[in-house]
Design an enzyme around this catalytic site. Sequence first.
Site, PDB file in Angstrom:
ATOM      1  N   LYS A 217      66.888  32.504  48.840  1.00 39.09           N
ATOM      2  CA  LYS A 217      65.830  33.229  48.152  1.00 39.09           C
ATOM      3  C   LYS A 217      64.547  32.405  48.158  1.00 39.09           C
ATOM      4  O   LYS A 217      64.583  31.187  47.963  1.00 39.09           O
ATOM      5  CB  LYS A 217      66.263  33.526  46.713  1.00 39.09           C
ATOM      6  CG  LYS A 217      65.273  34.364  45.906  1.00 39.09           C
ATOM      7  CD  LYS A 217      65.830  34.617  44.504  1.00 39.09           C
ATOM      8  CE  LYS A 217      64.862  35.416  43.649  1.00 39.09           C
ATOM      9  NZ  LYS A 217      65.385  35.654  42.292  1.00 39.09           N
TER      10      LYS A 217
ATOM     11  N   SER B 243      64.965  40.264  40.669  1.00 35.16           N
ATOM     12  CA  SER B 243      64.042  39.776  41.676  1.00 35.16           C
ATOM     13  C   SER B 243      64.725  39.337  42.968  1.00 35.16           C
ATOM     14  O   SER B 243      64.051  39.043  43.964  1.00 35.16           O
ATOM     15  CB  SER B 243      63.240  38.604  41.113  1.00 35.16           C
ATOM     16  OG  SER B 243      64.087  37.516  40.789  1.00 35.16           O
TER      17      SER B 243
ATOM     18  N   SER C 212      68.163  39.001  37.310  1.00 37.67           N
ATOM     19  CA  SER C 212      67.733  39.062  38.709  1.00 37.67           C
ATOM     20  C   SER C 212      68.830  38.860  39.743  1.00 37.67           C
ATOM     21  O   SER C 212      68.592  39.027  40.934  1.00 37.67           O
ATOM     22  CB  SER C 212      66.611  38.040  38.964  1.00 37.67           C
ATOM     23  OG  SER C 212      65.429  38.441  38.319  1.00 37.67           O
TER      24      SER C 212
END
Length: 471
Positions: free
Chosen positions: A76, A151, A175
């Site tokens: 990520k 996210s 997230s």
Amino acid sequence: MDHFKWLDALSLAKLIRDKQVTSDELVEVVLNRITKVNPKINAVNSLLERNSEQPINLQHDHDLSGIFSGVPFLMKDLEFFAGTRYTGGSNYLKNFIAPVDSELVSRIRKSGFETIGKTNTCEFGIQPITEPSLFGPTRNPWNTNYTAGGSSGGAAAAVAAGIVPVAHASDGGGSIRIPASCCGLFGLKISRGRNPKSPDPVGISISHCISRSVRDSAAFLDAIHGSALGDPYSAPPFEGSFLEEVSKTPRKLRIGFLTTAFDGSPIHKDCSDAVKDAVNLLEGLGHEVIETKPTIDVKGFTDAFTTLWYQLLLAGVTSMERLVGRKPTGDDFEPLTWEIVRQAREMTANQYLNSVAYMQMVSREMAFLFTKYDLLLSPTLSKPPVKIGEISYQDNLEEYSKVINEWVPYTPVANATGIPAMNVPLYWNQEGLPIGVHFMAPYGDEATLFQLAGQLEEARPWKERYPAVSV
């Protein structure tokens, strides 16, 4: 041909160790998958550099003795990975190169993963959707008109589409669990202090992964867990193997459940149906499941959590300002981010400290709840995945926050209190979209979550369900 579709990371690592395939060959397979699938979902925002002498990538230094020896992996874009671009989904950082590895990345290297690229995230990970202006929206592989969540939306979309079997993800308010719910995956938010984490004075955010199989998540935690020197938080030591817990049959569990929001507000029928379906499955497996209503002051909790979130964003922006070497302006950030930063600057130290105290009070309330129940079950979200663009900031932060809090009423509680929680993909609605269910456990008790997740995965397998956009 791609002979390795839908194998999990542990299976791929075994093939490498048994010399049935090389890491280089698997990386080429994954690069081909990205070429084929990524234009439709926009999950991967960058690939690590390659060169002619070393045909895979500049980070081709994985530890072949690690449990995931040579398995392709995606990081990520919210973690420092030395020598690679770190954007945080923000134009402000679009040219910033991470000078060092974070402690988490260092451990991921030692676990054997071959990191080949970065996944998309919203700006600084502050939204439950993944639609940054820098890279554009990440789309749900089950239906590309809908969000993959956020996210960690890029990570979830990449795993759901079969690009990789597991990907790094982080969770500061849901997230990991939100995109896992939207994309039909397993997603665990670990206990505060279980893994090393970049500076976070209140311990809201954690880093772990999103995966198709429960055992990949457990093996990842085995390889990564343990606080780093100087960390402000440390979870209770776990001496066994999380991977071994997955195959253990859990004891008869007493599970409280709710089919409304914490304040009693109604939720979408698909989400309440998902919980009722899970209740029937749990009862069939011999567990005791009882409807309950935790006593959480939703307004007080939301106000305190919002204050902490705003201050953490401001602290992050301030630290990045020192690294970039220039002060940001409103042109550097999306309007939502800049407005949060503006409001955070107007808050007082007293507001911050009172919010910390409030979160500690909620932590005690949840700890008391877990003297009556082993786990708490709810939907992961209050309604199914929203359409791309449906949630957007329109110059009114109060109205935007209201929309977000209504869609995501459950997951922030685990972040605020530090307890572990997981999304389990057991239910799909009539439109073919995944509707996850959410389990919270007492602080430090990932073992029970893994045991139950393994039991549910065996009773209601999801690994054979493939989205419309996939390899």
